[in-house]
Enzyme design. Structure first.
Site, short mmCIF file in Angstrom:
data_model
loop_
_atom_site.label_atom_id
_atom_site.label_comp_id
_atom_site.label_asym_id
_atom_site.label_seq_id
_atom_site.Cartn_x
_atom_site.Cartn_y
_atom_site.Cartn_z
CD GLU A 1 -6.70 -6.90 -0.36
OE1 GLU A 1 -6.22 -5.85 0.11
OE2 GLU A 1 -7.25 -6.95 -1.48
CG PHE B 1 -4.71 -6.37 -14.46
CD1 PHE B 1 -4.10 -5.15 -14.16
CD2 PHE B 1 -5.92 -6.69 -13.86
CE1 PHE B 1 -4.71 -4.28 -13.26
CE2 PHE B 1 -6.52 -5.81 -12.98
CZ PHE B 1 -5.92 -4.60 -12.68
CD GLN B 2 -5.85 -6.81 -9.67
OE1 GLN B 2 -6.69 -7.70 -9.70
NE2 GLN B 2 -6.01 -5.69 -8.99
CE LYS C 1 -12.23 -14.70 -13.16
NZ LYS C 1 -12.36 -13.32 -13.66
CG MET D 1 9.53 0.38 21.85
SD MET D 1 9.86 0.38 23.62
CE MET D 1 8.70 -0.87 24.19
#
Lengths: 157, 559
Positions: B50, B112-113, B162, B473
């Site tokens: 993502e 969940f999630q 959803k 760096m």
């Protein structure tokens, strides 16, 4: 100029969920302090008014105001040093305390006794925030069990 | 017509003219993916992470100036997207990120999630929404696109449960838009503009300080005209590279921590700084109390909160640079370029005294040489993206940028891993130019999975890895400020980049000389495939000049 001073900021916002979190988050994320905060809907409009009491240098407060203005649901940010300000406090003292003395003190600060129960007397005052602070000092001799301050509300002259 | 919330999302994207979105499906966003499946107007690019999706959307937005769109699922899908949101927020990039959320009835139950997505994105977006009713969706999407691209651009996040994407409602996409609490200023106040003109007329050593706002507002041409008309020299921030054009005689160079000597000295010695779309970032100013002590400051910015944030200004002008500069230009007729002749000569002297340079050593490939070579071979024909680190600074210093939007880099947040996916977005947005990602051996591995995306969708990004086997760096800082204690920056353990590229279906090269590099780059361009060019460069090269963090801008380490 670089002194931490008390500032009162009035914020007019759209009434929507999340808006309080946006504003408090803005303070929290930058390490700015909120001394007191009051929120209530503006009657007859889809707007709410927040009154924030904060301490900071003029530069910090200027930045706070700009950041507040940047939030999408914020309509207006007002900062004045000549607001009419009021604050309320409610105080619970033991029932053994002298009722009329306590009542007289409350009245001196634009308040009164609002409840007398079996264990405690409850009084309220509504006055300028500075005077409310004096009251809280003065009320100590009644051995208060609990003191609740409402936070400041302010209106432009 | 009644349609589902999911279909509304797709229809609204079409109404906004979106042709390509980047994303990754998952449980909570499946309704939207189902609607994407049923249509052909919007192409979805399946990234492999993502974060890659959001950076690709950013790259697309950077090159086109349009709003980039990414689509992700709830929970980890969203948290993976957060770095992209934060990056877009810091660099004022217009994107809309849509995430799925667990159904309303499950919000707050540790489903969940599930994660409080708007709670997380609040601090790193211009605005965000949790949609609780599909009836609100058309308005919210319309607002999101408007907010993302107007005023100071930025990311907007829309979180949709959803059951809201399943909800069937009437769909009317609003034509107009009205957000009474949001009215970005466009025109600058004339009174302030006149004050600014007065300061310019009175100044002897004025300097244009050009920032990313010039790129975002497409006002490079007006800035060039401003400089030409007045003879006022200019410095660019990293985000503004390309605004003036590298061969513009009035451009000094990049300013800041790794800016050129003459640019930083000019900033320190100017008596008037005219800041156009720049925000006095700490990487530009160095120690604030020592910054431009003798200068008055004019600050033009679309964001009122940028003005007086770090540097006290004498004249602040809030507005869109296109409007402000258009209003200023006719008033500059009386400013004679000859007035600043002596000032320009001083600057020129400084440029000659300490130009941006590096030491060429026989048999050693210098990273700066590689960047100059890309510039020589491709110049205006390439769009240059970078990751974050030494290679980024060398690209900023040594590539001959000719136009705004040619350079795409993570400036504010400094996100390693930004380069490759955002260079894909650039290629999608400008397919006719070569899209080069100049990267390092540290950064490239941070989103290397996007090789698969680039190969699958035939997005031929060429990754030039300036490989010094170090997290360069940080290693440079360790060398300079930590007695060369190389703590966890030695990246000697490395993949075989040729095999790595090939295993994904791309092409890999390993080169050790500038001739080999030229050959490899030519080959990659002609084959038009996704490429990794592993360039073995001088391990211990430092980016110079350097203003140590917290030091004064005029106190540079020169070599």
């Amino acid at each position: 100029m670089n002194q931490n001073q008390r500032h009162v900021i009035s914020v007019i916002v759209k009434n929507e969920s999340n808006v309080l979190a946006r504003i408090s988050g803005l303070f929290a994320g930058r390490g700015y302090n909120i001394e007191s905060l009051t929120v209530a809907p503006i009657p007859g409009e889809e707007l709410s008014r927040l009154t924030i009491e904060t301490y900071g240098t003029n530069e910090i407060v200027e930045q706070i105001e700009k950041q507040l203005n940047k939030l999408i649901p914020v309509l207006k940010v007002i900062e004045r040093d000549d607001f009419i300000e009021k604050e309320m406090a409610i105080i619970k003292v033991p029932i053994e305390e002298n009722l009329s003395d306590f009542d007289a003190l409350c009245r001196a600060y634009n308040g009164k006794i609002v409840n007398v129960g079996t264990n405690a007397i409850i009084g309220m005052v509504a006055d300028d925030p500075k005077r409310v602070a004096f009251f809280i000092e003065a009320v100590k001799r009644f051995h208060p069990l609990e003191i609740i301050r409402s936070g400041v509300v302010a209106i432009e002259r | 017509m009644k349609i589902s919330g999911a279909k509304m999302v797709v229809e609204a994207l079409k109404k906004e003219g979106v042709k390509t979105i980047f994303g990754y499906p998952g449980g909570a966003i499946m309704n939207v993916y189902d609607e994407l499946y049923k249509q052909n107007d919007i192409q979805h690019v399946l990234t492999r992470h993502e974060q890659g999706a959001v950076h690709a959307a950013e790259g697309f937005a950077k090159i086109t100036g349009e709003v980039g769109v990414a689509l992700v699922t709830s929970g980890p899908g969203f948290t993976n997207a957060v770095t992209g949101l934060a990056n877009a927020y810091m660099d004022s990039t217009p994107i809309v990120v849509i995430s799925g959320q667990v159904p309303m009835s499950l919000i707050g139950t540790d489903a969940f999630q599930e994660i409080d997505a708007v709670g997380i994105s609040r601090a790193c977006t211009k605005h965000n929404y949790l949609v609780t009713d599909a009836k609100e969706l058309p308005r919210i999407i319309k607002e999101a696109f408007y907010i993302a691209r107007s005023g100071r651009p930025g990311p907007v996040h829309i979180d949709i449960p959803k059951d809201v994407t399943a909800q069937i409602e009437e769909f009317h996409y609003p034509e107009g838009i009205s957000i009474p609490t949001y009215n970005p200023v466009t025109k600058g106040e004339m009174e302030q503009i006149q004050k600014a003109i007065q300061l310019i007329k009175e100044s002897k050593r004025p300097l244009l300080y050009i920032g990313g706002g010039v790129i975002n507002s497409n006002s490079s041409n007006l800035v060039r005209e401003f400089a030409k008309k007045t003879g006022i020299p200019a410095v660019e921030t990293l985000m503004a590279r390309g605004a003036m054009g590298y061969d513009n005689p009035l451009l000094i160079s990049m300013v800041g921590m790794h800016g050129s000597y003459s640019a930083n000295i000019a900033m320190s010695e100017a008596d008037l700084i005219i800041s156009l779309g720049a925000r006095f970032d700490d990487r530009v100013t160095g120690k604030l109390s020592e910054f431009a002590k003798g200068a008055k400051v004019i600050h033009v910015d679309i964001d009122p909160s940028s003005i007086n944030k770090l540097v006290k200004v004498d004249v602040g002008i809030v507005g869109d640079l296109n409007f402000v500069l258009s209003d200023m230009l006719p008033l500059l007729d009386e400013v004679e370029p000859e007035r600043f002749q002596e000032w320009r000569e001083t600057i020129e002297k400084n440029e000659k005294l300490h130009p941006l340079k590096y030491e060429k050593v026989q048999g050693v490939l210098k990273p700066q040489e590689v960047i100059e070579k890309i510039g020589e071979m491709l110049g205006n024909d390439a769009n240059i993206t970078t990751d974050v680190g030494q290679h980024q600074m060398w690209a900023g210093q040594f590539y001959p940028f000719t136009r705004g939007r040619q350079f795409n880099t993570s400036g504010g947040l400094g996100t390693m891993g930004y380069g490759f996916p955002s260079a894909m977005g650039v290629k999608v947005g400008d397919p006719n130019r070569v899209s080069i990602n100049i990267s390092g051996d540290g950064s490239i591995l941070m989103n290397i999975q996007e090789l698969m995306t680039a190969v699958e969708y035939k997005i031929p990004v060429i990754n030039v890895i300036l490989n010094n086997n170090y997290l360069g760096m940080v290693r440079q800082w360790q060398t300079l400020f930590y007695d060369d204690r190389i703590s966890e920056t030695d990246l000697s353990a490395q993949p075989d980049f040729i095999k790595l590229a090939e295993s994904f279906g791309g092409i890999g090269y390993r080169v050790e000389t500038i001739e080999e590099f030229e050959k490899a780059l030519k080959d990659a361009i002609s084959k038009n495939v996704v490429a990794l060019i592993d360039v073995k460069v001088d391990r211990r090269e430092n980016v110079m000049p350097m203003v140590p963090a917290g030091g004064s801008l005029y106190n540079m380490i020169l070599n």
